[in-house]
Write a protein that holds these residues in place. Structure first.
Motif, PDB file in Angstrom:
ATOM      1  N   LEU A 170     -11.237   2.279   6.680  1.00  0.00           N
ATOM      2  CA  LEU A 170     -10.563   1.425   6.751  1.00  0.00           C
ATOM      3  C   LEU A 170     -10.112   0.118   6.948  1.00  0.00           C
ATOM      4  O   LEU A 170     -10.184  -0.229   5.577  1.00  0.00           O
ATOM      5  N   THR A 218     -12.394   0.987  -0.725  1.00  0.00           N
ATOM      6  CA  THR A 218     -10.964   0.810  -1.312  1.00  0.00           C
ATOM      7  C   THR A 218     -11.151   2.339  -2.205  1.00  0.00           C
ATOM      8  O   THR A 218     -11.992   2.457  -2.462  1.00  0.00           O
ATOM      9  N   THR A 219      -9.626   2.757  -2.726  1.00  0.00           N
ATOM     10  CA  THR A 219      -9.903   4.147  -3.461  1.00  0.00           C
ATOM     11  C   THR A 219      -9.649   3.842  -4.737  1.00  0.00           C
ATOM     12  O   THR A 219      -9.303   4.570  -5.524  1.00  0.00           O
ATOM     13  N   LYS A 220      -9.057   2.755  -5.038  1.00  0.00           N
ATOM     14  CA  LYS A 220      -7.689   2.551  -6.220  1.00  0.00           C
ATOM     15  C   LYS A 220      -8.823   1.564  -7.020  1.00  0.00           C
ATOM     16  O   LYS A 220     -10.111   0.855  -6.509  1.00  0.00           O
ATOM     17  N   MET A 237      -9.396  -4.090  -4.026  1.00  0.00           N
ATOM     18  CA  MET A 237     -10.401  -4.964  -3.459  1.00  0.00           C
ATOM     19  C   MET A 237     -11.233  -4.447  -2.643  1.00  0.00           C
ATOM     20  O   MET A 237     -12.066  -5.105  -1.536  1.00  0.00           O
ATOM     21  N   GLY A 238      -9.816  -3.513  -1.707  1.00  0.00           N
ATOM     22  CA  GLY A 238     -10.518  -3.227  -0.466  1.00  0.00           C
ATOM     23  C   GLY A 238     -10.460  -3.948   0.453  1.00  0.00           C
ATOM     24  O   GLY A 238     -11.787  -4.115   1.945  1.00  0.00           O
ATOM     25  N   ASN A 264       0.654  -0.920  -0.180  1.00  0.00           N
ATOM     26  CA  ASN A 264      -0.174   0.017  -0.408  1.00  0.00           C
ATOM     27  C   ASN A 264       0.398   0.976  -0.051  1.00  0.00           C
ATOM     28  O   ASN A 264       0.430   2.766  -0.565  1.00  0.00           O
ATOM     29  N   ASP A 318       5.263   5.519   5.664  1.00  0.00           N
ATOM     30  CA  ASP A 318       5.475   5.914   4.239  1.00  0.00           C
ATOM     31  C   ASP A 318       5.107   7.590   3.722  1.00  0.00           C
ATOM     32  O   ASP A 318       4.590   8.239   4.301  1.00  0.00           O
ATOM     33  N   VAL A 331       1.405   8.718   5.791  1.00  0.00           N
ATOM     34  CA  VAL A 331       0.889   8.014   6.595  1.00  0.00           C
ATOM     35  C   VAL A 331       1.537   6.606   7.003  1.00  0.00           C
ATOM     36  O   VAL A 331       2.242   6.435   7.131  1.00  0.00           O
ATOM     37  N   LEU A 347      -6.521  -4.173   4.038  1.00  0.00           N
ATOM     38  CA  LEU A 347      -6.262  -4.280   5.473  1.00  0.00           C
ATOM     39  C   LEU A 347      -7.378  -4.739   5.795  1.00  0.00           C
ATOM     40  O   LEU A 347      -6.677  -5.300   7.461  1.00  0.00           O
TER      41      LEU A 347
END
Ligand code: ADP
Length: 728
Positions: free
Chosen positions: A667, A673-675, A679-680, A621, A654, A708, A683
């Motif tokens: 989260l 997911t924000t991508k 697939m979310g 991530n 990071d 984060v 986490l």
């Protein structure tokens, strides 16, 4: 004049003394006078006997005797001391003087054409008709006749004059003959049989006086004038025959004889018989010596040989030593030459082998000097890069091969590992880099640069050996892509299974909810006051909805249905596994990785594979978040810290784009997911794993930079547990 008077008075005094001593002893010793006899013994005795008689009469205490000696007998007689005095021509005299120390006492005054002379010379002549012969130089190429090869006046005197102007009678005349007697030479020229002739002085006048020739038929070449010597002559003048004593001859006797000769009266029969006019004090024979020296005739021809012979005799050991040294030197030289040849041959062979190796290896090889210029390249390098020796040798390799990184950013020369190796004398291995090709594209390479050291250990440059790894990298990329695809497919199939499970589990309560809801609608349609029944149905709907919620909750715990097999695990090993998997990604994306591991917290209680999965998730991530950042700001930090109550905190931070507050709250929800292709689940699954370890993943925004920070705690394993694990 003064000298002559002293000399004579000295000789007179000594003669008185010799006379007195001879009378005292009453002896008549034999005194032998050797005389050169070129006309036979009888004639010689007849000519010179009266001179001996004169000396006997003058010095009665001695018995003088004439010993005729032909030409060959003179030297042996002198050498053997067989005579006490010697009367020979001037040429023989200088030989004897040089070899046997013979000393002249008087010079004969010769009677030539009735005139007395103690000097004589040579005359060179041609027929008066010969207009082509005027000077000595004109004689070249003409025929020439002399009296005898050994005749002083009849050949050698003329030879000296020719020699002085560079004419060698033996080479430059068309013919050289010897007539034997003077008259024959004169007649040969008059008759025209010979072009030029030479005889001693006085001969021409004598023959003319005798009516044998007409002197006007001859012309004198190189005529000379001398007031004291009126005879026709062409050469220098030389003294007449000397009367000499030998080295062994008693000096007193010699003096007496000399005095007697000087005192010879003009009317003495000896003069008539000997055809001479008397004796003068000895003349200077230096000119005769000079003649023999110039013509390199004996004694001066053999003198140099004698010197060499004597030198050899005297210095024989040096001669031998020099010869031995010379031989040794020759031997040594030949040995050195042989070794040199052998060395050259071996060097050529080595060079050939070296070249063969260089040309046949598949790896590219090139040399670099201290300023970074290329010194040589091999064939494989040309094949791989397209650069030829002409393109590279003597030029800066970095500017040609290395100037830019793969992504187009400049590659500073000072960062070039090849340059650095030459500079700090340290070998380097670079496992992933590129070399630019001549056609503008590049090849991926791994290479080693090894410093080249001179005999004294000084760095003289470096050698680079490289290999084209483009194909290998391509293959690796394929494998990675394949693995990603597999993982994706795996995740999809897991999701598929989960979806079918969820569908199955949710089907029943949802069907019940839908059926009950419809029933409730029907009830309400039939009778609006049917609230009680409706409430019952709604009750059922609610209970079915709760059941569906239970299913969802159940799914959340799906991942940690089984209790993990928790045991001591080494944090560093788990991190290594994760970093191995993302190493290429980190490098290719130029992410700076910072590891900060607490040495006091090395072991934790964990299901290692699952925790590895969690860390991998967090790291992935982070990498994905860093991708959107400029290269200079891509930093990933992994930190471990021992915490109170026997816990160890693992933190992945990071400097990426960070997470908005609203998203932070959801989260760990599944499917959050924000991508685009996310697939979310990462986490949510990770949280499940960490919860199964009795802890929780938490998130916070780092202070001082973007990004984060995810962290979670694990129980630190005790030393005992670690020991037990090791021996289990
Ligand atoms: P996915 O990665 O498939 O989206 P995850 O459960 O792993 O699923 O992550 C959920 C979401 O959390 C991500 O879509 C992303 O928006 C956010 N997220 C997780 N880690 C980071 C991070 N390090 N920086 C920024 N956003 C993050």
């Amino acid at each position: 004049m003064h000298f002559n008077i002293i000399f004579l008075s000295f000789i007179l005094l000594s003669s008185l003394f010799v006379e007195a001593s001879a009378q005292a002893t009453n002896e008549t010793p034999f005194v032998k006078i050797g005389v050169l006899s070129h006309r036979g013994d009888e004639k010689t005795l007849k000519m010179w006997g009266p001179t001996a008689n004169y000396l006997i009469a003058k010095l009665p205490q001695y018995d003088f005797e004439i010993v005729p000696l032909d030409f060959d007998a003179v030297e042996p007689a002198v050498k053997a001391e067989a005579v006490d005095f010697i009367l020979v021509n001037s040429g023989i005299y200088v030989n004897l003087e040089a070899k046997y120390n013979v000393t002249r006492l008087a010079t004969m005054i010769n009677l030539r054409n009735s005139a007395p002379y103690s000097i004589f010379g040579g005359v060179i002549f041609a027929h008066s008709d010969r207009d082509d012969i005027q000077r000595l130089e004109d004689t070249q190429g003409k025929s020439f006749m002399a009296v005898d090869e050994t005749s002083l006046g009849g050949f050698q005197m003329a030879w000296r004059e020719f020699n002085a102007i560079g004419i060698n009678p033996y080479h430059h005349f068309s013919r050289l003959e010897f007539g034997g007697i003077h008259d024959k030479v004169v007649m040969a020229v008059i008759s025209g049989e010979i072009d030029i002739g030479t005889v001693r002085t006085g001969i021409l006048e004598r023959m003319s006086n005798a009516g044998l020739i007409d002197i006007d038929e001859l012309k004198i070449i190189n005529p000379k004038k001398n007031a004291k010597f009126p005879s026709l002559h062409s050469t220098r003048l030389y003294p007449e025959w000397p009367f000499s004593q030998l080295e062994h001859t008693d000096s007193q006797l010699a003096r007496e004889v000399a005095v007697a000769l000087f005192q010879m009266p003009k009317i003495d029969p000896a003069l008539q018989a000997g055809k001479y006019a008397g004796w003068s004090i000895p003349l200077d024979y230096h000119e005769v010596h000079a003649l023999f020296k110039q013509l390199k005739l004996p004694p001066y021809s053999s003198l140099s040989q004698l010197t060499i012979t004597e030198a050899i005799k005297r210095y024989w050991y040096w001669v031998i030593a020099s010869m031995v040294a010379l031989l040794a030197l020759l031997g040594l030289t030949s040995m050195v030459v042989r070794h040199n040849r052998e060395l050259q041959y071996r060097q050529r062979r080595l060079e050939r082998r070296h070249q063969l190796i260089n040309e046949s290896v598949a790896d590219g090889i090139y040399g670099v000097d201290l300023v970074g210029n290329c010194t040589f390249i091999n064939r494989a390098m040309t094949e791989m890069t397209g650069w030829t020796p002409e393109d590279l040798i003597g030029k800066n390799q970095h500017l040609i091969l290395h100037h830019t990184h793969e992504d187009g950013s400049p590659f500073p020369r000072t960062d070039c590992p090849v340059y650095q190796s030459s500079f700090d004398n340290q070998p380097r291995f670079v496992e992933d880099d590129i070399f630019w090709k001549k056609n503008g594209s590049y090849i991926s390479v791994e290479y080693s640069c090894t410093p080249l050291r001179g005999l004294r250990g000084e760095t003289r440059g470096s050698v680079v050996v490289f290999r084209d790894i483009s194909a290998r990298k391509q293959a690796q990329k394929h494998v990675e892509e394949h693995q990603l695809q597999l993982a994706h497919v795996g995740r999809l199939s897991t999701l598929g299974e989960m979806a079918s499970g969820i569908a199955h589990e949710l089907n029943q309560p949802l069907t019940a909810i839908s059926t009950n809801a419809r029933a409730c609608i029907r009830l309400l349609e039939a009778d609006v006051d049917n609230a009680e029944n409706c409430a019952d149905v709604m009750e059922k709907i609610a209970s079915q909805a709760e059941r569906a919620g239970g299913v969802i909750r159940h799914i959340r715990h799906f991942t940690h249905k089984e209790l993990p097999n928790i045991k001591p695990a080494k944090l560093k090993s788990m991190l290594n596994v994760v970093l191995d998997l993302v190493d290429r990604e980190i490098k290719s994306k130029k992410i700076i990785l910072e590891l900060d591991l607490d040495q006091d917290a090395q072991w934790v209680m964990a299901q290692d594979i699952q925790v590895e999965q969690v860390i991998l998730n967090l790291v992935r991530n982070a990498i994905e978040s860093l991708e959107s950042m400029p290269k200079a700001k891509r930093k990933l930090m992994i930190k471990t810290r021992s915490m109170p109550r026997g816990k160890v905190e693992i933190r992945v931070t990071d400097t990426g784009r960070g997470i908005k507050k609203v998203i932070q709250e959801q989260l760990f929800e599944p499917f959050m997911t924000t991508k685009d292709n996310g697939m979310g689940l990462g986490l949510s699954i990770s949280q499940g794993i960490i919860e199964a370890h009795g802890s929780q993943i938490k998130v916070e925004t780092p202070i001082g930079h973007s990004g984060v920070s995810f962290y979670f705690g694990l129980l630190q394993s005790s030393a005992k547990e670690v020991e037990e694990m090791k021996y289990a």
